[in-house]
Design a protein around this motif. Structure first.
Motif, PDB file in Angstrom:
ATOM      1  N   ASN A 208       0.919  -1.057  -0.157  1.00 54.00           N
ATOM      2  CA  ASN A 208       0.098   0.019  -0.469  1.00 54.00           C
ATOM      3  C   ASN A 208       0.993   1.012  -0.285  1.00 54.00           C
ATOM      4  OD1 ASN A 208      -1.290   2.109   0.539  1.00 54.00           O
ATOM      5  ND2 ASN A 208      -2.918   0.668   1.663  1.00 54.00           N
ATOM      6  N   ILE A 209       1.151   2.267  -1.322  1.00 54.03           N
ATOM      7  CA  ILE A 209       2.004   2.975  -1.536  1.00 54.03           C
ATOM      8  C   ILE A 209       1.120   4.591  -0.368  1.00 54.03           C
ATOM      9  CG2 ILE A 209       0.675   4.142  -3.368  1.00 54.03           C
ATOM     10  CD1 ILE A 209       4.635   3.771  -2.824  1.00 54.03           C
ATOM     11  N   SER A 210       0.246   4.587  -0.235  1.00 59.16           N
ATOM     12  CA  SER A 210       0.202   5.353   0.973  1.00 59.16           C
ATOM     13  C   SER A 210       1.158   5.209   2.028  1.00 59.16           C
ATOM     14  CB  SER A 210      -1.796   5.976   0.493  1.00 59.16           C
ATOM     15  OG  SER A 210      -1.309   6.433   1.350  1.00 59.16           O
ATOM     16  N   VAL A 211      -0.017   3.836   2.960  1.00 59.56           N
ATOM     17  CA  VAL A 211       0.513   3.615   4.382  1.00 59.56           C
ATOM     18  C   VAL A 211       2.016   4.262   3.798  1.00 59.56           C
ATOM     19  CG1 VAL A 211       0.668   1.592   5.370  1.00 59.56           C
ATOM     20  CG2 VAL A 211      -1.629   2.806   4.739  1.00 59.56           C
TER      21      VAL A 211
ATOM     22  N   LEU B  44       4.215   5.775   2.257  1.00 58.90           N
ATOM     23  CA  LEU B  44       4.815   6.732   2.722  1.00 58.90           C
ATOM     24  C   LEU B  44       4.918   7.231   3.848  1.00 58.90           C
ATOM     25  CD1 LEU B  44       3.662   8.552  -1.255  1.00 58.90           C
ATOM     26  CD2 LEU B  44       6.076   7.541  -0.572  1.00 58.90           C
ATOM     27  N   TYR B  45       4.101   7.099   3.872  1.00 60.09           N
ATOM     28  CA  TYR B  45       3.105   7.793   5.769  1.00 60.09           C
ATOM     29  C   TYR B  45       3.880   7.411   6.410  1.00 60.09           C
ATOM     30  CZ  TYR B  45      -1.164  10.751   4.655  1.00 60.09           C
ATOM     31  OH  TYR B  45      -1.894  11.509   4.280  1.00 60.09           O
ATOM     32  N   VAL B  46       4.456   6.094   7.056  1.00 60.64           N
ATOM     33  CA  VAL B  46       5.551   5.528   7.599  1.00 60.64           C
ATOM     34  C   VAL B  46       6.210   6.383   7.043  1.00 60.64           C
ATOM     35  CG1 VAL B  46       6.097   3.156   8.422  1.00 60.64           C
ATOM     36  CG2 VAL B  46       3.939   3.146   8.045  1.00 60.64           C
ATOM     37  N   ALA B  47       7.290   5.896   6.296  1.00 62.22           N
ATOM     38  CA  ALA B  47       8.109   6.184   5.625  1.00 62.22           C
ATOM     39  C   ALA B  47       8.924   7.643   6.439  1.00 62.22           C
ATOM     40  CB  ALA B  47       9.248   6.696   4.416  1.00 62.22           C
ATOM     41  N   VAL B  48       7.651   8.932   5.741  1.00 64.51           N
ATOM     42  CA  VAL B  48       7.891  10.714   6.826  1.00 64.51           C
ATOM     43  C   VAL B  48       7.594  10.242   8.147  1.00 64.51           C
ATOM     44  CG1 VAL B  48       6.017  12.273   6.748  1.00 64.51           C
ATOM     45  CG2 VAL B  48       6.651  10.953   4.457  1.00 64.51           C
ATOM     46  N   LYS B  49       6.971   9.348   9.170  1.00 61.62           N
ATOM     47  CA  LYS B  49       7.015   9.299  10.150  1.00 61.62           C
ATOM     48  C   LYS B  49       7.949   8.887  11.148  1.00 61.62           C
ATOM     49  CE  LYS B  49       5.289   5.968  13.238  1.00 61.62           C
ATOM     50  NZ  LYS B  49       4.715   4.352  13.682  1.00 61.62           N
ATOM     51  N   ASN B  50       8.929   7.754  10.343  1.00 60.18           N
ATOM     52  CA  ASN B  50      10.373   7.261  10.794  1.00 60.18           C
ATOM     53  C   ASN B  50      11.471   8.760  10.138  1.00 60.18           C
ATOM     54  OD1 ASN B  50       9.052   4.718  11.433  1.00 60.18           O
ATOM     55  ND2 ASN B  50       9.570   3.817   9.554  1.00 60.18           N
ATOM     56  N   THR B  51      11.367   9.565   9.298  1.00 56.73           N
ATOM     57  CA  THR B  51      11.939  10.111   8.863  1.00 56.73           C
ATOM     58  C   THR B  51      11.415  11.246   9.878  1.00 56.73           C
ATOM     59  OG1 THR B  51      12.234   8.880   6.583  1.00 56.73           O
ATOM     60  CG2 THR B  51      13.211  11.453   6.901  1.00 56.73           C
ATOM     61  N   ALA B  52      10.813  11.721  10.001  1.00 58.23           N
ATOM     62  CA  ALA B  52      10.644  12.902  11.267  1.00 58.23           C
ATOM     63  C   ALA B  52      11.568  12.195  12.689  1.00 58.23           C
ATOM     64  CB  ALA B  52       9.104  12.668  11.660  1.00 58.23           C
ATOM     65  N   ALA B  53      10.926  10.959  12.827  1.00 64.10           N
ATOM     66  CA  ALA B  53      11.715  10.520  13.986  1.00 64.10           C
ATOM     67  C   ALA B  53      13.040  10.561  13.955  1.00 64.10           C
ATOM     68  CB  ALA B  53      11.207   9.343  14.649  1.00 64.10           C
ATOM     69  N   ASN B  54      13.782  10.374  12.908  1.00 59.30           N
ATOM     70  CA  ASN B  54      15.268  10.203  12.947  1.00 59.30           C
ATOM     71  C   ASN B  54      15.964  11.788  13.215  1.00 59.30           C
ATOM     72  OD1 ASN B  54      15.257   7.813  12.775  1.00 59.30           O
ATOM     73  ND2 ASN B  54      15.558   7.423  10.724  1.00 59.30           N
ATOM     74  N   TYR B  55      14.528  12.836  12.732  1.00 59.99           N
ATOM     75  CA  TYR B  55      15.360  14.107  12.735  1.00 59.99           C
ATOM     76  C   TYR B  55      15.001  14.397  14.458  1.00 59.99           C
ATOM     77  CZ  TYR B  55      16.124  15.654   7.730  1.00 59.99           C
ATOM     78  OH  TYR B  55      16.750  15.788   6.848  1.00 59.99           O
ATOM     79  N   ARG B  56      14.370  14.224  14.160  1.00 56.20           N
ATOM     80  CA  ARG B  56      13.328  14.987  15.691  1.00 56.20           C
ATOM     81  C   ARG B  56      15.323  14.667  16.789  1.00 56.20           C
ATOM     82  NH1 ARG B  56       8.064  12.836  17.382  1.00 56.20           N
ATOM     83  NH2 ARG B  56       9.190  11.606  18.280  1.00 56.20           N
ATOM     84  N   ARG B  57      15.844  12.797  16.746  1.00 56.94           N
ATOM     85  CA  ARG B  57      16.868  12.933  17.385  1.00 56.94           C
ATOM     86  C   ARG B  57      17.977  13.094  17.312  1.00 56.94           C
ATOM     87  NH1 ARG B  57      14.169   7.668  17.239  1.00 56.94           N
ATOM     88  NH2 ARG B  57      15.065   6.887  14.684  1.00 56.94           N
ATOM     89  N   GLN B  58      18.471  13.763  16.212  1.00 51.59           N
ATOM     90  CA  GLN B  58      19.716  14.276  15.556  1.00 51.59           C
ATOM     91  C   GLN B  58      19.268  15.935  15.757  1.00 51.59           C
ATOM     92  OE1 GLN B  58      19.487  13.959  11.531  1.00 51.59           O
ATOM     93  NE2 GLN B  58      20.115  11.759  11.491  1.00 51.59           N
ATOM     94  N   SER B  59      17.925  16.429  16.129  1.00 48.70           N
ATOM     95  CA  SER B  59      18.477  18.046  16.325  1.00 48.70           C
ATOM     96  C   SER B  59      17.682  18.420  18.376  1.00 48.70           C
ATOM     97  CB  SER B  59      17.141  18.271  15.778  1.00 48.70           C
ATOM     98  OG  SER B  59      16.126  17.773  16.449  1.00 48.70           O
ATOM     99  N   LYS B  60      18.066  19.594  18.603  1.00 49.06           N
ATOM    100  CA  LYS B  60      17.764  19.945  19.913  1.00 49.06           C
ATOM    101  C   LYS B  60      16.017  19.347  19.772  1.00 49.06           C
ATOM    102  CE  LYS B  60      16.720  24.673  18.203  1.00 49.06           C
ATOM    103  NZ  LYS B  60      17.864  26.293  18.889  1.00 49.06           N
TER     104      LYS B  60
END
Length: 180
Positions: free
Chosen positions: A61-64, A66-82
């Motif tokens: 399911n491409i929609s799911v 994409l959302y999961v990929a965005v969620k995981n990428t955002a989590a990585n960004y949050r871990r790397q930033s203040k």
């Protein structure tokens, strides 16, 4: 998707990006609360999708996805930033349709304020189901929560919105809404 995977069709990919970018940007923004980071997250996800386009048919399911990929990428960004202010206000925008055009500007403002006033999880579930058109099962997969939690949060959101908007709605609105 076939043209993207097998024909390396950049035009088809650009159209797919355009069709999905804004809702994924809004979703990413709920996690990072930063416009530039949200845009970067979405672009990173689409870049990885393009780089791995030969395996697109393996995505159920491409929609799911994409959302999961965005969620995981955002989590990585949050871990790397203040650390960010978790009390920040989330903004969601209802996409216009013919019915919404008929709603007065005042009621439209009340609706937006009522949505903003929802608890964070209710607001996120409401946005994904009602604004982005995802099913409760898809939202459960994206947020890694149970289907029951999604339906409960959606029910809470709808009840809170109905309570907040009741004074502005026609007298018979609640009765007709529940019959549907």
């Amino acid at each position: 998707m076939h043209r993207i995977q097998f024909d390396n069709d950049e035009t088809a990919f650009r159209q797919f990006y355009t069709d999905n970018m804004f809702r994924l940007f809004q979703f990413a923004f709920t996690f990072v609360q930063n416009r530039e980071q949200a845009e970067e997250i979405v672009n990173d996800v689409f870049l990885r999708l393009w780089q791995n386009r030969s395996r697109i048919s393996q995505i159920e399911n491409i929609s799911v996805y994409l959302y999961v990929a965005v969620k995981n990428t955002a989590a990585n960004y949050r871990r790397q930033s203040k650390p960010r202010d978790l009390g920040a206000v989330h903004h969601f925008y209802l996409s216009p349709d013919p019915e919404q055009i008929l709603i007065t500007d005042e009621l439209r403002k009340k609706i937006a304020a009522s949505i903003d006033g929802l608890p964070a999880r209710c607001k996120l579930v409401f946005k994904l189901v009602k604004e982005d058109g995802l099913s409760a099962a898809e939202v459960a997969a994206i947020l890694d929560i149970s289907y029951k939690t999604v339906t409960t949060q959606l029910t809470i959101a709808l009840k809170k919105l109905e309570e907040a908007l009741r004074p502005s709605l026609p007298k018979n609105f609640s009765a007709s809404f529940k019959k549907k």
